[in-house]
Scaffold this motif. Structure first.
Motif, short mmCIF file in Angstrom:
data_model
loop_
_atom_site.label_atom_id
_atom_site.label_comp_id
_atom_site.label_asym_id
_atom_site.label_seq_id
_atom_site.Cartn_x
_atom_site.Cartn_y
_atom_site.Cartn_z
N TYR A 1 -1.56 -2.04 11.12
CA TYR A 1 -0.33 -1.24 11.04
C TYR A 1 0.25 -1.28 9.62
O TYR A 1 0.78 -0.28 9.14
N ALA A 2 0.14 -2.44 8.97
CA ALA A 2 0.64 -2.56 7.60
C ALA A 2 -0.10 -1.60 6.67
O ALA A 2 0.51 -0.93 5.82
N VAL A 3 -1.42 -1.51 6.82
CA VAL A 3 -2.21 -0.57 6.02
C VAL A 3 -1.76 0.86 6.29
O VAL A 3 -1.59 1.66 5.36
N ALA A 4 -1.57 1.20 7.55
CA ALA A 4 -1.16 2.56 7.92
C ALA A 4 0.21 2.90 7.33
O ALA A 4 0.42 4.00 6.80
N PHE A 5 1.14 1.96 7.39
CA PHE A 5 2.47 2.21 6.83
C PHE A 5 2.40 2.38 5.31
O PHE A 5 3.04 3.26 4.74
N GLY A 6 1.61 1.53 4.65
CA GLY A 6 1.47 1.63 3.21
C GLY A 6 0.89 2.96 2.78
O GLY A 6 1.40 3.61 1.85
N LEU A 7 -0.17 3.40 3.45
CA LEU A 7 -0.79 4.68 3.10
C LEU A 7 0.15 5.84 3.40
O LEU A 7 0.19 6.82 2.63
N SER A 8 0.89 5.76 4.49
CA SER A 8 1.83 6.84 4.83
C SER A 8 2.89 7.00 3.75
O SER A 8 3.19 8.11 3.31
N CYS A 9 3.47 5.88 3.30
CA CYS A 9 4.48 5.92 2.24
C CYS A 9 3.90 6.51 0.96
O CYS A 9 4.54 7.33 0.28
N LEU A 10 2.68 6.11 0.63
CA LEU A 10 2.04 6.59 -0.59
C LEU A 10 1.78 8.09 -0.54
O LEU A 10 2.10 8.83 -1.47
N LEU B 1 6.13 -7.83 -4.76
CA LEU B 1 6.30 -8.87 -3.75
C LEU B 1 7.19 -8.39 -2.61
O LEU B 1 6.92 -8.65 -1.44
N ASN B 2 8.23 -7.65 -2.97
CA ASN B 2 9.14 -7.12 -1.95
C ASN B 2 8.45 -6.08 -1.09
O ASN B 2 8.65 -6.03 0.13
N VAL B 3 7.62 -5.23 -1.70
CA VAL B 3 6.86 -4.24 -0.95
C VAL B 3 5.95 -4.92 0.06
O VAL B 3 5.85 -4.52 1.23
N ALA B 4 5.27 -5.98 -0.38
CA ALA B 4 4.36 -6.71 0.51
C ALA B 4 5.12 -7.27 1.71
O ALA B 4 4.67 -7.15 2.86
N ALA B 5 6.26 -7.88 1.44
CA ALA B 5 7.05 -8.46 2.53
C ALA B 5 7.56 -7.38 3.48
O ALA B 5 7.56 -7.56 4.71
N ASP B 6 7.98 -6.23 2.93
CA ASP B 6 8.50 -5.16 3.78
C ASP B 6 7.40 -4.55 4.65
O ASP B 6 7.59 -4.29 5.84
N ILE B 7 6.23 -4.30 4.05
CA ILE B 7 5.13 -3.70 4.81
C ILE B 7 4.66 -4.67 5.90
O ILE B 7 4.37 -4.26 7.03
N ALA B 8 4.59 -5.95 5.57
CA ALA B 8 4.21 -6.95 6.57
C ALA B 8 5.21 -6.98 7.72
O ALA B 8 4.84 -7.09 8.89
#
Length: 446
Positions: free
Chosen positions: A149-158, A125-132
């Protein structure tokens, strides 16, 4: 990485009881002058990750809603935060295994599964809020689609976590902590009555026109945001990951490393709370002063600052959200992966290599938690509600985890010659009691 059970025996047997707190304090003093940037690691990164976009939103709301009267909370929590993080780091280093592995060895399985399960839910839940929030901040700067942008940030972190070598990855995280200085910069662009600031910190009081119910809820939110379980799991695991103590575990080396843990953690947590202090101060001096008291997200706080404090302040605040998110998301998903791997008996390390068929389960958890957080950004779920429930779960599970940590750190059977001293034991139990009190207050105000 050193095998779990063997590492604990090795580190606990290298010194007798007289090499405990007194020698560690002497080592602490010897380390001080020579401790440079490169020697800072788990403590600094853990402290900086605590000021994630969701934390920024909480601190911004505290400043906007209650002005300077909430500044005392981050000052009060500092020694408690330092103490409990030192305890978690010492457990990880001395025993050679993470918190979940120690809980698994010492408590019934249902306790382990309950703690790890709640930790994972809260972290996703915290990850979702941070990425958003990161997507929203970038949208403010360059327009476009916040979800894209949220998708891009998530994939970059991964991708960075999975494919970047551990040593390079940790250095990257360490440099990202500097983005938090943006919030100190914001405060110094404003006209602030520092005498009033000192007065508000020294003499806490109920803000005028505010109900006790609202004040208690905000105190609970700040405490829960500042002292979070994922930080315990991450720092304990990172002390095991740290190659600097992977060679000889002589009595001198153990004393020196325990001293380094103290300094690293003190600097990291002080840095974390100092930034939180500046966020509350900045929003109090601008938003609260202008009558803007309802701030729900970090991006909303940045946007509200633009007409009040200028374009430069808005830019600093927005870039800080992105930088802290890139730091916090890996810590959130990483702590979940460490906990699940330890509970399941898998290999768990950021030094594992997928191209050698290592750590598939561990990296699978990282991928699932990151993707799960990204997917939640596309649901009708309210990110503010996600933050609320994440804070609730964190607040609830922090109490038993902290109690377990204090019991483990006080046992000679677990810590050998390196059980925690009286001062650290008192501070740790006070921190546990303070968190229990906030949970009780939260339940009472529901």
């Amino acid at each position: 990485m050193t095998p779990l059970s063997d590492a604990g025996v090795a580190r606990s047997s290298v010194a007798s009881m007289e090499l405990g707190e007194r020698d560690t304090r002497r080592s602490h003093r010897r380390l001080g002058p020579g401790l440079g940037w490169r020697r800072l690691g788990p403590g600094l990164i853990t402290g900086a990750a605590d000021d994630d976009p969701s934390g920024i939103a909480t601190y911004s709301q505290a400043g906007a809603q209650f002005g300077l009267s909430m500044l005392w909370t981050v000052v009060f929590t500092l020694p408690l935060m330092v103490a409990i993080q030192i305890v978690s780091a010492r457990i990880g280093y001395v025993t050679g295994r993470g918190l979940a592995a120690n809980i698994k060895a010492s408590f019934p399985r249902w306790v382990l599964y309950a703690v790890v399960g709640m930790l994972v839910v809260a972290n996703v839940l915290n990850v979702a809020a941070d990425i958003a929030a990161m997507g929203g901040a970038l949208q403010l700067l360059v327009r476009g689609s916040a979800r894209l942008y949220a998708v891009a940030f998530g994939l970059s972190c991964l991708l960075l976590q999975v494919f970047l070598p551990y040593k390079s990855y940790v250095k990257w995280l360490k440099w990202l902590t500097l983005t938090l200085l943006a919030y100190a910069g914001v405060a110094f662009t404003l006209h602030i009555d520092w005498q009033q600031v000192l007065s508000e910190v020294a003499v806490p009081h109920l803000p005028a026109g505010s109900s006790a119910h609202d004040v208690v809820l905000m105190v609970v939110a700040v405490f829960g945001t500042t002292i979070s379980p994922y930080l315990f799991f991450w720092q304990a695991a990172q002390e095991i990951e740290d190659d600097s103590h992977g060679a000889l575990h002589t009595a001198k080396a153990v004393r020196r490393h325990l001293g380094r843990i103290k300094i690293d953690t003190l600097i990291g947590m002080s840095f974390s709370n100092l930034i939180a202090f500046f966020i509350i101060l900045s929003t109090a001096a601008t938003l609260h002063a202008a009558g803007i008291t309802d701030i729900q997200t970090s991006a909303q706080a940045a946007e509200a600052l633009r007409p009040l404090a200028g374009e430069f302040t808005f830019l600093l605040f927005s870039l800080g959200i992105i930088g802290t998110g890139m730091l916090a998301v890996p810590v959130l998903v990483g702590s979940a992966a460490y906990a699940i791997a330890e509970a399941a008996g898998w290999q768990g390390s950021l030094g594992l290599r997928l191209d050698r068929n290592e750590g598939r389960g561990f990296y699978g958890v990282i991928a699932a938690a990151t993707v799960g957080g990204v997917l939640l950004c596309f649901t009708p779920a309210d990110p503010v509600r996600e933050l609320f429930w994440a804070a609730v779960i964190n607040g609830v599970i922090a109490v038993p985890i902290m109690a377990v940590m204090m019991l483990l750190a006080s046992r000679a059977r677990t810590m050998g010659a390196h059980v925690i001293g009286v001062r650290l034991r008192w501070l740790g139990w006070i921190a546990t009691a303070a968190m229990a009190g906030t949970v009780a207050a939260m339940v009472g105000t529901l």
